[in-house]
Every structure is written in C-alpha cells, then in structure tokens.
Design an enzyme around this catalytic site. Structure first.
Site, PDB file in Angstrom:
ATOM      1  N   ASP A   1       0.862  -1.174   0.000  1.00 44.71           N
ATOM      2  CA  ASP A   1       0.000   0.000   0.000  1.00 44.71           C
ATOM      3  C   ASP A   1       0.904   1.232   0.000  1.00 44.71           C
ATOM      4  OD1 ASP A   1      -2.538   1.351   0.238  1.00 44.71           O
ATOM      5  OD2 ASP A   1      -1.972   1.791   2.307  1.00 44.71           O
TER       6      ASP A   1
ATOM      7  N   ASP B   1      -0.254   5.155   0.776  1.00 41.00           N
ATOM      8  CA  ASP B   1      -0.529   6.118   1.839  1.00 41.00           C
ATOM      9  C   ASP B   1      -0.451   5.440   3.197  1.00 41.00           C
ATOM     10  OD1 ASP B   1      -1.008   8.385   0.253  1.00 41.00           O
ATOM     11  OD2 ASP B   1      -3.039   7.716  -0.189  1.00 41.00           O
TER      12      ASP B   1
ATOM     13  N   ASP C   1      -1.267  -0.643   6.106  1.00 41.97           N
ATOM     14  CA  ASP C   1      -1.486  -0.002   7.399  1.00 41.97           C
ATOM     15  C   ASP C   1      -2.942  -0.033   7.826  1.00 41.97           C
ATOM     16  OD1 ASP C   1      -2.172   1.904   5.319  1.00 41.97           O
ATOM     17  OD2 ASP C   1      -2.354   3.388   6.929  1.00 41.97           O
TER      18      ASP C   1
END
Length: 342
Positions: free
Chosen positions: A26, A28, A225
């Site tokens: 991922d 961001d 995250d």
C-alpha cells in the site's frame, strides 16, 4: 495456520523479503504520507529490492495514473516504473470490460487515473448522462470534484445503467489530516439513487486478481497499514500480510481485530521486511513473545515482563485473538497497550 483460524501473529526465521517473492505495498501510510516518504521506507525498500524481492505498489486511490504514482515514488527515492503500480482504477476497468462490449461509453465520475484505465480496456469515457453511457464508473476525483459530477452519475443510474465504483474507502490520509475518500462520494450517489455499485478495490477480490495478474506473484506478501482494506484484502485473497504501524491502524485496534483483520506479521515500519519475525508461543494460560507474557484474566488483558515493545504487542495479539476465536475481541486493550507506549 490458515488465516481463518489465526490466533497469533506468525513467526518467521527467514527475513520476509527472502520468504516471499513479491511485496504488494500500500502507499498512503506505508511508503509515504502526504508528499513525504515515511521514515525508513526508502532504505528498507531499496534493501528489499536489492535482495531480489519484487516490489509492487497497490493503491485504492483511483485519481492518479500509474505513471504519475511511479514518478512520485521515484522523486521520493524509491525508483519505480508505471508497470510497478496497480490501482483500483485498473481493477474496476477490468471488471467493467468483462461485462461491457468493446467501445462501450462509460460516464466517468473521477479523475485522470480512471479515464486512462478505462481507455486501456477499450472503453470510452464520457462526461454527461446525456452522452448515452451504458455504465457509470466512480472513483476518487480529488478535492476539486464538483457536485455536478454526482448529479450526472445519479441521472444516468436512475435510467437503469449499471454503476461501478473503484473503491469505497470512506476516508483518505492527507497532509492536513483525515479527509473524505471515494466511499463518502459513493454514499452521496447511493442515497440519491438507492442503487448499489459493483466495487473493485481492496479488500475485494477484483483488486487482488488485478494485482496477481499484473505482477505474476507466486508468494506475495501484502504490506499495509489498514485492517479493513489491506489486511482484509489479503485475507480474502488467501495470502499473508504484514501490518506496519505507520498509518491509520493503532496497536489497540490490532489487538481487538476480528479474524479477517488479523495480519500474519506486525512491525513498526518497513524495516520489518528485512528481518525475521519472533515466534509467539503458548505459555500456560497465556502467550509469550520475547520477554513478555500476555493473558486474559476474567475480562482483562494482562501483560507482564519487559523487552521490545513490539514483542509485547505480539504477545497481546496472541492472548486476545485466542480468547476471541472466530469472533471479535470485546476486551478493552487501550490501557494495556498504553503501557507499551504504542
């Protein structure tokens, strides 16, 4: 251990960049936040790549093209090519192309990334419900998207054309804090029309399919995250995942995670790709990791010992996840996690 029955984080005697052939990362909250690279990300990704691990960048953000994302990564010190980037725009475009004839006109509510992805699949982006679209594609359009775009989508959907959404993330991180994501915009159209879109992005299988098709990964490791997109997406795809604590998920949320949100591994940041992972072992009525032991006593999580705080967190996950089984943990993890400073 199957993902459905995960009761503790997994250990690995081998560095993760050697145990898995491809990292599905991922962006961001993992590689960067706003316009800046997250601490340790550049060096860690460089070392993983130099060690032979293929790095692919997987994002639910449909606004930017793969070329724009790759250029941004390269500017940050993480060399990347457009082929290394997989977006939810690409996933929804493939989903639509599987159902629509070549050359079909698609009303676009979103940005350039979505338009490019649709053209790549032989579909024709249009701007108005009066342009006779046969479907609507909705993706994140950035902060300058106007209300008129939602009106166009609603008018077309009210006429009976199918509606597709790149993803339904309600929020996105920004340099100034949390901002509304494409999921919030999808809700506007849903309320106006009463319709339901077909969704492609994480955590759903069309995104996982797109990622595997584009990378050729045989032993992928999802790195993210967010529990509800990255980790759940890995669960749905039947692959392992690494949660890093540099984004939206905090330690208390991880401890309380339901089965589909439990990662195989957890680490502070992307340095976790370059190391093995300590074992979490059952010790009497609790779970131990490093110098810590965690258990459930009555309705309380108890943590004893000392050492690396991440080992304490891993032990807590073992105790809480085992207690919860295939359900959600109803224990209050906040106080005991606060002891670790996480």
């Amino acid at each position: 251990m199957s993902q459905a029955s995960r009761t503790r984080p997994r250990g690995s005697s081998t560095a993760l960049n050697e145990a898995y052939d491809t990292a599905l990362l991922d962006l961001d909250g993992v590689v960067y936040a706003g316009g800046h690279a997250i601490v340790h990300a550049v060096d860690s990704l460089g070392a993983a790549r130099d060690g032979g691990m293929h790095l692919a960048y997987v994002t639910n953000n449909a606004l930017r093209t793969p070329a724009a994302v790759a250029a941004h990564l390269t500017e940050l010190g993480v060399p990347a090519e457009p082929v290394d980037v997989i977006t939810s725009a690409q996933a929804v475009a493939r989903l639509m192309a599987d159902q629509l004839p070549a050359g079909a006109r698609v009303l676009v509510v979103g940005g350039e990334g979505l338009r490019v992805a649709l053209r790549e699949r032989g579909l024709v982006p249009v701007e108005s419900a009066d342009d006779e679209p046969v479907a609507v594609a909705q993706g994140y359009g950035g902060p300058d998207m106007t209300w008129g775009r939602f009106i166009e989508a609603s008018c077309a959907i009210a006429r009976g054309v199918p509606w597709f959404a790149s993803n339904t993330d309600l929020t996105i991180p920004s340099a100034r804090g949390i901002a509304p994501g494409n999921g919030a915009a999808v809700e506007v159209v849903r309320i106006a029309t009463g319709a339901e879109p077909q969704v492609a992005g994480k955590p759903l299988l069309p995104m996982h399919r797109e990622t595997v098709l584009r990378t050729g990964a045989e032993r992928p490791l999802v790195v993210g995250d967010r529990l509800d997109t990255d980790i759940e997406g890995a669960f749905n795809g039947g692959v392992d995942s690494l949660l890093v604590l540099t984004g939206v998920t905090d330690a208390a949320q991880l401890v309380a995670a339901e089965p589909k949100h439990r990662p195989a591994y957890v680490d502070a940041d992307l340095r976790g790709l370059l190391t093995g992972q300590p074992e979490v072992t059952r010790t009497g009525d609790g779970f131990g990791c490093g110098g810590w032991t965690a258990s459930v006593r009555g309705d309380d999580l108890v943590l004893e010992g000392e050492g690396d705080v991440l080992d304490g967190l891993r032990a807590l996950c073992g105790a809480a996840w085992s207690y919860a089984g295939d359900g959600s943990c109803g224990l209050d993890a906040g106080k005991v996690v606060a002891r670790l400073g996480l």
